[in-house]
Each structure stands twice: as structure tokens, then as C-alpha cells.
Design a protein around this motif. Structure first.
Motif, mmCIF file in Angstrom:
data_model
loop_
_atom_site.group_PDB
_atom_site.id
_atom_site.type_symbol
_atom_site.label_atom_id
_atom_site.label_comp_id
_atom_site.label_asym_id
_atom_site.label_seq_id
_atom_site.Cartn_x
_atom_site.Cartn_y
_atom_site.Cartn_z
ATOM 1 N N ASP A 130 -49.672 12.158 20.015
ATOM 2 C CA ASP A 130 -49.072 12.105 21.348
ATOM 3 C C ASP A 130 -47.794 12.945 21.411
ATOM 4 N N ILE A 131 -47.023 12.933 20.328
ATOM 5 C CA ILE A 131 -45.795 13.728 20.293
ATOM 6 C C ILE A 131 -46.147 15.209 20.342
ATOM 7 N N LEU A 132 -47.087 15.621 19.500
ATOM 8 C CA LEU A 132 -47.509 17.019 19.475
ATOM 9 C C LEU A 132 -48.092 17.433 20.831
ATOM 10 N N TYR A 133 -48.929 16.580 21.394
ATOM 11 C CA TYR A 133 -49.533 16.869 22.691
ATOM 12 C C TYR A 133 -48.456 17.058 23.761
ATOM 13 N N SER A 134 -47.430 16.212 23.760
ATOM 14 C CA SER A 134 -46.374 16.304 24.765
ATOM 15 C C SER A 134 -45.640 17.632 24.680
ATOM 16 N N PHE A 135 -45.285 18.047 23.461
ATOM 17 C CA PHE A 135 -44.614 19.340 23.296
ATOM 18 C C PHE A 135 -45.507 20.480 23.777
ATOM 19 N N MET A 136 -46.784 20.416 23.482
ATOM 20 C CA MET A 136 -47.713 21.473 23.868
ATOM 21 C C MET A 136 -47.973 21.452 25.369
ATOM 22 N N PHE A 137 -48.013 20.269 25.970
ATOM 23 C CA PHE A 137 -48.251 20.153 27.405
ATOM 24 C C PHE A 137 -47.110 20.778 28.201
ATOM 25 N N TYR A 138 -45.884 20.323 27.948
ATOM 26 C CA TYR A 138 -44.744 20.811 28.721
ATOM 27 C C TYR A 138 -44.567 22.321 28.605
ATOM 28 N N ASN A 139 -44.848 22.872 27.458
ATOM 29 C CA ASN A 139 -44.548 24.277 27.193
ATOM 30 C C ASN A 139 -45.743 25.207 27.349
ATOM 31 N N HIS A 140 -46.884 24.667 27.762
ATOM 32 C CA HIS A 140 -48.075 25.497 27.954
ATOM 33 C C HIS A 140 -47.846 26.499 29.088
ATOM 34 N N PRO A 141 -48.346 27.725 28.965
ATOM 35 C CA PRO A 141 -48.136 28.741 30.008
ATOM 36 C C PRO A 141 -48.634 28.320 31.384
ATOM 37 N N ASN A 142 -49.620 27.416 31.452
ATOM 38 C CA ASN A 142 -50.175 27.001 32.741
ATOM 39 C C ASN A 142 -49.434 25.829 33.376
ATOM 40 N N ILE A 143 -48.458 25.277 32.677
ATOM 41 C CA ILE A 143 -47.729 24.109 33.182
ATOM 42 C C ILE A 143 -46.386 24.553 33.766
ATOM 43 N N ALA A 144 -46.126 24.164 35.008
ATOM 44 C CA ALA A 144 -44.863 24.495 35.664
ATOM 45 C C ALA A 144 -43.829 23.425 35.328
ATOM 46 N N TYR A 145 -42.962 23.749 34.410
ATOM 47 C CA TYR A 145 -41.927 22.803 33.964
ATOM 48 C C TYR A 145 -40.621 23.575 33.850
ATOM 49 N N ASP A 146 -39.611 23.150 34.600
ATOM 50 C CA ASP A 146 -38.364 23.906 34.700
ATOM 51 C C ASP A 146 -37.505 23.863 33.450
ATOM 52 N N ASN A 147 -37.773 22.919 32.545
ATOM 53 C CA ASN A 147 -36.889 22.718 31.403
ATOM 54 C C ASN A 147 -37.396 23.379 30.117
ATOM 55 N N LYS A 148 -38.295 24.325 30.244
ATOM 56 C CA LYS A 148 -38.908 24.929 29.058
ATOM 57 C C LYS A 148 -37.899 25.608 28.133
ATOM 58 N N VAL A 149 -36.843 26.148 28.699
ATOM 59 C CA VAL A 149 -35.889 26.911 27.896
ATOM 60 C C VAL A 149 -35.253 26.065 26.792
ATOM 61 N N ILE A 150 -35.170 24.751 27.011
ATOM 62 C CA ILE A 150 -34.569 23.861 26.011
ATOM 63 C C ILE A 150 -35.322 23.936 24.683
ATOM 64 N N TYR A 151 -36.649 24.084 24.752
ATOM 65 C CA TYR A 151 -37.473 23.974 23.554
ATOM 66 C C TYR A 151 -37.647 25.289 22.796
ATOM 67 N N THR A 152 -37.026 26.361 23.295
ATOM 68 C CA THR A 152 -37.114 27.642 22.582
ATOM 69 C C THR A 152 -36.312 27.628 21.285
ATOM 70 N N CYS A 153 -35.574 26.553 21.031
ATOM 71 C CA CYS A 153 -34.858 26.421 19.759
ATOM 72 C C CYS A 153 -35.809 26.047 18.624
ATOM 73 N N ILE A 154 -37.065 25.716 18.963
ATOM 74 C CA ILE A 154 -38.082 25.349 17.971
ATOM 75 C C ILE A 154 -38.828 26.608 17.530
ATOM 76 N N LYS A 155 -39.067 26.746 16.263
ATOM 77 C CA LYS A 155 -39.767 27.921 15.739
ATOM 78 C C LYS A 155 -41.156 28.046 16.368
ATOM 79 N N GLY A 156 -41.485 29.250 16.783
ATOM 80 C CA GLY A 156 -42.801 29.530 17.340
ATOM 81 C C GLY A 156 -42.977 29.094 18.781
ATOM 82 N N MET A 157 -41.951 28.472 19.395
ATOM 83 C CA MET A 157 -42.104 27.968 20.759
ATOM 84 C C MET A 157 -42.164 29.100 21.784
ATOM 85 N N SER A 158 -41.348 30.124 21.617
ATOM 86 C CA SER A 158 -41.349 31.240 22.569
ATOM 87 C C SER A 158 -42.715 31.912 22.612
#
Length: 366
Positions: A130-158
Motif C-alpha cells: 500500500d505504501i509503494l502503491y501510494s507513492f506510485m499513484f500520486y507521482n504517476h504521469p497520468n495523475i493530476a497532483y499538485d504536490n509532486k515536486v515534494i517527492y523529487t527528493c527520492i531517487k528515481g522519482m523524477s
């Protein structure tokens, strides 16, 4: 009868309150109690009204996906329905769905153990999936989420956000109970990454990321009804181990007229409305936003400030109380910052022991 509660922001701004605060039944429990209401002025309530807690917000969630929005109403709902791994509350950083978060020595990695007692509103226990799914859901290219920039501190997120990779290389499932997150560098953004609302797909399909899918939370309450522009209704999550003191919670648009008839239990007001609410007499008023509003930020792109030891030396040299007193009361910027009036350690004592951070210019943004 039920004593009503109002939160006001003493600096005249709207400030969001934490869920644990407005669900507390204990009267006068807030250390910030500003005005004590008169119990005799609280209107008699029928059973349904006593079992329902009504929260007024400045803007309601627009959809049944409040976790994708950053409005005041969405944050209130997320606190009650979609808790995160950890969260800053009342000046402290507390675990929610995490049992522990341990940073590895000399690396930008964190090992997260999940609290297995937590359960979603369909009865499923929370797992690392569920944790992995949540990170992948919010940051998926097809998901409109305004807070994506926060997670670019994680390796491979960009790379994942841009669609050039189907996986997030910096997130690894160790076991059903444990997950590891590798960060690009140590920074304050790491802690924000843990505050993401955790989701569970109702269809149990972790491979599809669709904004129209129904997502469940593991909070004390679950989403039940949503009347657009009017209210959002929450009911008890019977599988949650968290306390749910009310059968139903309604999140509605804040309206001062509703306060007079006591159709709202808690809402946030600003200072200009203070006297009007006090005159009603039936509400307790607490103030929020007084403490912990000032921060000194260091520019980590600066070569000197990239060194944690030099940042620590500089921070220890600053008489923060005097600094902010003179900044706010007289408008004088950084007066005495490099002076030696402060008791040791101060700049002069550090300079003598060759532990100073050099005489750099510093800008305070506030």
C-alpha cells in the motif's frame, strides 16, 4: 448538551487545525483557550445531532478524491480518513501508520516499519504494498497532483514522474512490514515525503493508476457521502483501531450565520470575527498559530552552508530571541548576529577556537 468550539488565528489568517484537536471531548483541554463559552447558552440537541460533529471549512473538496487536493477542507478530511506514515502535529513529529522510521548512518536512506494494527475501511491490514502503491499513484504521469515536486527528493522519482521509468528506483519493498526509501540528499523535504496520505485500492489492483478508482483510507472515519458545494459526510471506520468519538462527521462550508443557530461545532475564524463570536456566548474560542512560526533557513547550495557542522555553529551563535524581537519590533535585520554579547558559545568564542563559519552575509526571509 455539547460545548461548542471555535479556533481563531490570532494573526488574522486562516490556519488549518489538526484532527485530534477538534475531536477532543474534554472541555477546556486546549492550552490556548482564549475565551470560555457559557454552557447555558448551548441549545438542547436531539440524539442524531449529539452523535454528529460538524466542521466548517473555507473550501470543500471538489471530488471524492480529497487526497489529491491541498485545500483546507481536503486537509481536514485527509486527517480523519487518509492518515500518513507520520505527521507534524502541535509542534511535534508523530508516527501515524509507521511503527518506526530509522535513517541509515551516512546514507540518504530511511527504513520504515509499518504499524500492522492499522486497517483500511474494507478490513484489509496495511502492508508495504500500500505504501509503494501510494507513492506510485500520486507521482504517476497520468495523475493530476499538485504536490509532486515534494517527492523529487527520492531517487528515481523524477524519471518516474516524467514517464521515462515504470518504477521508482529509490523505493524498495523489504517485506510486507518494511520498506526502504533512498533519498538523493539529506534535506527537510524528506520529512514531508512521509506526510503523504496512504491509499488502498478498493479493487485490490495495485497495477492500475486511475484517478477514477475508489481509494480507501485507514483513518478513524471513512468517506460516505459527498454533496457537491454543500457537505462531505464521514462515518466510522469500524476496522480502525483509532478512537472515533462521533458516529458521523460532516464537513460543510463555513458560514457565520450557521454559528448563531449552532449548526456548526467547530470552524476557523480570523481576528476580525472575534468579537462577533464572543457575543454569541456559546462557543469556546482557542487561538492557534502563535508559536513555532519563525524559522531560520540555510541555503544548502552555498558551499559553506552545505557543511552541517558549519550550519550548527552558525545556529548556535545566533541569539534567536533577540534577533526576532528586534526584527519584528524595530525592523532591524540581523542586529548583533555576529556579536559576542550572547553567552558562550557565540561567534567570538567559536572564532577563537577556530570553529567559526566565517563572516558570511546572511539574508533572513520571513
Amino acid at each position: 448538551m455539547k460545548k461548542k468550539g471555535i479556533i481563531f488565528a490570532c494573526i488574522g489568517l486562516i490556519i488549518i487545525i489538526a484532527s485530534g484537536f477538534y475531536l477532543n471531548r474534554k472541555e477546556n483541554s486546549s492550552s490556548h483557550l482564549f475565551f470560555k463559552g457559557d454552557t447555558s447558552k448551548v441549545l438542547p440537541q436531539n440524539k442524531d445531532r449529539k452523535d454528529t460533529y460538524i466542521i466548517g471549512v473555507s473550501q470543500l473538496p471538489m471530488t471524492m478524491q480529497p487526497y489529491l487536493q491541498l485545500t483546507e477542507g481536503s486537509r481536514v478530511v485527509n486527517d480523519l480518513v487518509f492518515p500518513s506514515l507520520a505527521k507534524k502535529t502541535d509542534g511535534d513529529y508523530e508516527y501515524q501508520l509507521a511503527k518506526s522510521i530509522v535513517f541509515q548512518d551516512d546514507t540518504g536512506s530511511a527504513r520504515i516499519k509499518i504499524d500492522l494494527t492499522s486497517a483500511f475501511s474494507d478490513g484489509c491490514k496495511i502492508t508495504a504494498e500500500d505504501i509503494l502503491y501510494s507513492f506510485m499513484f500520486y507521482n504517476h504521469p497520468n495523475i493530476a497532483y499538485d504536490n509532486k515536486v515534494i517527492y523529487t527528493c527520492i531517487k528515481g522519482m523524477s524519471e518516474y514522474q516524467m514517464g521515462s521509468s515504470d518504477v521508482i528506483s529509490g523505493i524498495t519493498k523489504i517485506s510486507d512490514q518494511e520498506i526502504q526509501i533512498d533519498f538523493i540528499k539529506k534535506s527537510w523535504e524528506m520529512f514531508q515525503a512521509f506526510e503523504m496520505p496512504i491509499l488502498h485500492p478498493q479493487d485490490h489492483d495495485y497495477s492500475v493508476f486511475d484517478m477514477r478508482k475508489t481509494q480507501l483510507g485507514s483513518g478513524a472515519y471513512k468517506l460516505d457521502k459527498h454533496t457537491l458545494y454543500q457537505e462531505m459526510e464521514l462515518t466510522k471506520n469500524t476496522y480502525s483501531h483509532q478512537s472515533a468519538p462521533y458516529k458521523t462527521i460532516k464537513v460543510v462550508l463555513a458560514d457565520l450565520n450557521q454559528l448563531e443557530s449552532q449548526n456548526i461545532d467547530t470552524m476557523i475564524i480570523n481576528q476580525t470575527q472575534l468579537e462577533e463570536i464572543k457575543n454569541l456566548g456559546s462557543y469556546q474560542i482557542s487561538q492557534q498559530g502563535v508559536k513555532d512560526q519563525d524559522f531560520i533557513l540555510f541555503n544548502l547550495n552555498n558551499e559553506e552552508m552545505a557543511d552541517v557542522q558549519k550550519r550548527r555553529e552558525m545556529a548556535e551563535s545566533i541569539d534567536t530571541k533577540t534577533l526576532f524581537k528586534e526584527t519584528y519590533e524595530t525592523g532591524m535585520q540581523s542586529m548583533g548576529l555576529l556579536a559576542g554579547e550572547k553567552e558562550e558559545p557565540n561567534y567570538l568564542s567559536l572564532m577563537k577556537s577556530k570553529k567559526h563559519s566565517l563572516n558570511k552575509s546572511i539574508i533572513f526571509q520571513f
